[in-house]
Design a protein around this motif. Structure first.
Motif, PDB file in Angstrom:
ATOM      1  N   SER A   1       6.466  -4.650  10.424  1.00  0.00           N
ATOM      2  CA  SER A   1       6.370  -5.659  11.395  1.00  0.00           C
ATOM      3  C   SER A   1       5.215  -6.122  11.862  1.00  0.00           C
ATOM      4  O   SER A   1       4.805  -7.089  12.233  1.00  0.00           O
ATOM      5  CB  SER A   1       7.263  -5.473  12.703  1.00  0.00           C
TER       6      SER A   1
ATOM      7  N   TYR B   1      15.254  -4.266  23.147  1.00  0.00           N
ATOM      8  CA  TYR B   1      16.180  -5.374  23.003  1.00  0.00           C
ATOM      9  C   TYR B   1      15.872  -6.385  22.096  1.00  0.00           C
ATOM     10  O   TYR B   1      14.617  -6.410  21.819  1.00  0.00           O
ATOM     11  CB  TYR B   1      16.615  -6.017  24.617  1.00  0.00           C
TER      12      TYR B   1
ATOM     13  N   ASN C   1      10.142   3.191  15.349  1.00  0.00           N
ATOM     14  CA  ASN C   1      10.017   3.070  16.740  1.00  0.00           C
ATOM     15  C   ASN C   1      11.161   2.726  17.455  1.00  0.00           C
ATOM     16  O   ASN C   1      11.551   2.146  18.561  1.00  0.00           O
ATOM     17  CB  ASN C   1       8.728   1.860  17.009  1.00  0.00           C
TER      18      ASN C   1
ATOM     19  N   ALA D   1      11.863  -1.903   9.461  1.00  0.00           N
ATOM     20  CA  ALA D   1      11.489  -2.981   8.453  1.00  0.00           C
ATOM     21  C   ALA D   1      12.060  -2.139   7.077  1.00  0.00           C
ATOM     22  O   ALA D   1      12.725  -2.798   6.064  1.00  0.00           O
ATOM     23  CB  ALA D   1      10.015  -2.980   8.308  1.00  0.00           C
TER      24      ALA D   1
ATOM     25  N   GLU E   1      10.455   8.312   3.655  1.00  0.00           N
ATOM     26  CA  GLU E   1      10.313   8.239   5.304  1.00  0.00           C
ATOM     27  C   GLU E   1       9.772   9.761   5.354  1.00  0.00           C
ATOM     28  O   GLU E   1      10.313  10.638   5.228  1.00  0.00           O
ATOM     29  CB  GLU E   1      11.385   7.798   6.037  1.00  0.00           C
TER      30      GLU E   1
ATOM     31  N   THR F   1      10.999  -6.464  16.868  1.00  0.00           N
ATOM     32  CA  THR F   1      11.770  -6.031  15.584  1.00  0.00           C
ATOM     33  C   THR F   1      12.219  -6.945  14.703  1.00  0.00           C
ATOM     34  O   THR F   1      12.542  -6.975  13.536  1.00  0.00           O
ATOM     35  CB  THR F   1      12.954  -5.101  16.237  1.00  0.00           C
TER      36      THR F   1
END
Ligand SMILES: Cc1cc2nc3c(=O)[nH]c(=O)nc-3n(C[C@H](O)[C@H](O)[C@H](O)COP(=O)(O)OP(=O)(O)OC[C@H]3O[C@@H](n4cnc5c(N)ncnc54)[C@H](O)[C@@H]3O)c2cc1C
Length: 553
Positions: free
Chosen positions: A507, A157, A140, A115, A132, A516
């Motif tokens: 998210s 995926y 993740n 994000a 960060e 994602t």
């Protein structure tokens, strides 16, 4: 990140007894077993176990969130994350030190997962600062490598044309389609395409196979989209209980792996929507590269860093965000110093359990909703084999094993002309119960879990009885919000509402499960919102509301 490259010590120790009573029922994939099976002591000595990742990543037990003790408290040393005094201090609202502002940025982005990184990408050319707390970006969605071979440690995926896939194309990444319906491996039998042709081959008595079919057919008749609120209010197990226990066991594993919750703890809306998607072939749209969605964060860093390196700070943990006379004062700890930056807008891309502790002045209803989020502890165990052991399916479900499923890391590369698999890397998804989180605090606990993963894998099929060259455990304490009843339709909208100049862009402001694509969608909206706010233009509030109410396809 801590990495233990040493030989395994204490592998044969059982996990320490838990301080909490056992949950009534365990995650499908987490039955406690002692070591044994095919991992004999002599074989163990040759296998290297590596523990990495941060249990506190995104968790409240973070030393950098250390509060300044008030005059009545005894002096508190800088402690490790495991020390629960820190949590208590935060919970009890001790004041943080907030130095004067020494830096300005139009937009501060808190958290460099997908994000935060996508927000930075959408805001290219604007005045932003990305903070960060970990030594690397990715959150993740993180890829690693073994002797040049890439594998994923988290998010697996995307779907063709979803927001993540679109962003990937935009920055020059082409994620090939998976093109492999999920097999199940159970009772020493490999069953391809579980929910279509595979049902008739499941190694269960005939009445159990019939029950699988009936469950699938009954579920397809439910108008899930039309009954979202009603279904989201109840547990998925209401819809699985009438069928054979093996049906529920299968979905316990699928739910724990994909949205952090077994059928009893899952929203029926999320569970049923997934059944319908899987049985109607939605899985044929899955697309990915070997690093899982870590390929996307890796590429974003590659695209952003050459131009914006000074604006992308790692090891920078935000301890407070305070709205103050039309700006937000964001205090972060970097290289041992507390620094305050003043921003016109903040994109809070850290998860809610963190946001609720660092954003000051939240309305109590919103704070309560943020704290109501539940997160699954979720290690991923990558097992590296020196020769091909398994390449028959991409995502493989294994009811009754300590892991829920495993993925073949280089699956979508295998058909590339000239591609040669050097090592067969399998990523085992091993979501835990919340009460088992403390297992991850102890390296031996992690190694023991990984050894059980290996042992269970080797028992699945006779040809799996091969020793790996290395086993890598990536532990995360709070990575995946659980799609529990009410979370999506009731709790999330209250928790995720923007607070004046702060937009909650993680998210977990989206859903219905941790995705994602939602991280990217929300950060796109957050970037537009921030531009409106910084430019003094109208419409920011409406834009944010629309983004929160949008239902992903
Ligand atoms: C094992 C696993 C498998 C998954 N599989 C899939 C999948 O196949 N497909 C899919 O779409 N999704 C999947 N997901 C979900 C997906 O990974 C997440 O939805 C997505 O990566 C979250 O991105 P994010 O940026 O919103 O949050 P995060 O990745 O949690 O990023 C938040 C960042 O904020 C940082 N941070 C926290 N506190 C602070 C602070 N105080 N100061 C500064 N920084 C801070 C954290 O270190 C982190 O880097 C999976 C998740 C897991 C755990």
């Amino acid at each position: 990140m801590s990495a233990d490259l040493g030989r395994l010590g204490g592998l044969n120790r059982h996990l320490a007894p838990r301080a909490h009573p056992r949950p009534r029922r365990r995650c499908a994939g987490t039955s406690r077993k002692t070591l044994g099976g095919s991992v004999t002591p002599s074989r163990r000595e040759f296998i290297k176990f590596v523990v990495a990742g941060s249990v506190a990543a995104g968790g409240p037990i973070d030393p950098t969130l250390l509060a300044v003790p008030d005059s009545k408290s005894p002096s508190v040393p800088l402690v490790h994350g495991e020390r629960f005094e820190v949590c208590h201090q935060i919970r009890d609202g001790h004041p943080f030190k907030h130095p004067d502002t020494t830096r300005n940025a139009d937009i501060v982005i808190v958290g460099g997962g997908l994000a935060g990184l996508s927000a930075a990408y959408f805001l290219r050319g604007k005045d932003w600062l990305l903070l960060e707390k970990e030594p690397q970006f990715g959150g993740n969605a993180l890829q690693e490598e073994f002797q040049g071979q890439i594998y994923g440690t988290g998010s697996a995926y995307a779907y063709r044309d979803d927001e993540g896939d679109q962003l990937a194309s935009e920055i020059g990444l082409r994620m090939p389609l998976v093109n492999s319906p999920d097999p199940t491996i159970v009772n020493r039998t490999y069953v391809p395409d579980t929910w279509k042709t595979g049902i008739d081959q499941l190694p269960y008595p005939k009445e159990v196979r019939e029950s699988f079919k009936k469950f699938r057919d009954d579920t397809m008749k439910i108008k899930v989209g039309e009954k979202m609120a009603e279904l989201d209010a109840q547990p998925f197990s209401n819809f699985t209980a009438a069928y054979a226990p093996e049906v529920q066991q299968w979905w316990d594993g699928f739910g724990a792996s994909n949205w952090g919750a077994t059928t009893e703890e899952s929203s029926a809306y999320v569970g049923l929507a997934n059944v319908q998607d899987l049985t109607s072939g939605g899985d044929s749209k899955r697309a990915i590269l070997p690093g899982g969605l870590g390929c996307l964060t890796h590429k974003l860093v590659e695209v952003l860093q050459p131009k914006y390196q000074e604006r992308m700070l790692d090891n920078a943990a935000v301890v407070a965000a305070i709205q103050d006379h039309g700006v937000v004062r964001v205090t972060y700890l970097h290289q041992g110093k507390l620094i305050t930056v003043s921003a016109k807008a903040v994109l809070m891309c850290a998860p809610k359990h963190i946001a609720s502790r660092i954003v000051m002045g939240l309305p109590s209803r919103q704070k309560t909703a943020m704290r109501r989020y539940r997160f699954a502890p979720y290690p991923v165990v990558n097992v590296i084999f020196p020769k091909p052991v398994y390449n028959r399916g991409y995502d493989n479900w294994c009811p009754g094993s300590v892991f829920t499923d495993f993925i073949v890391a280089d699956w979508t590369m295998q058909k590339n002309p000239g591609y040669q698999q050097k090592h067969n890397i399998l990523s085992f998804y091993t979501p835990l119960r919340e009460l088992e989180r403390s297992t991850l605090l102890d390296e031996n606990g992690c190694k023991s879990l990984a050894a059980r993963v290996l042992s269970d894998f080797q028992k699945l099929l006779p040809e799996f009885n091969v020793d790996p060259v290395e086993v890598r455990i990536y532990r995360r304490g709070h990575p995946m919000f659980m799609a529990v009843p009410g979370q999506y339709t009731k709790n999330r909208p209250v928790a995720s509402r923007p607070l004046d100049r702060i937009f909650f862009g993680n998210s977990d402001s989206g859903g219905p499960e941790s995705l994602t694509s939602e991280a990217v969608r929300l950060s796109r909206a957050g970037a537009e919102w921030a531009e409106l706010l910084v430019g003094g233009k109208p419409g920011a509030r409406e834009l944010a509301e629309k983004a929160l109410l949008a239902i992903p396809e």
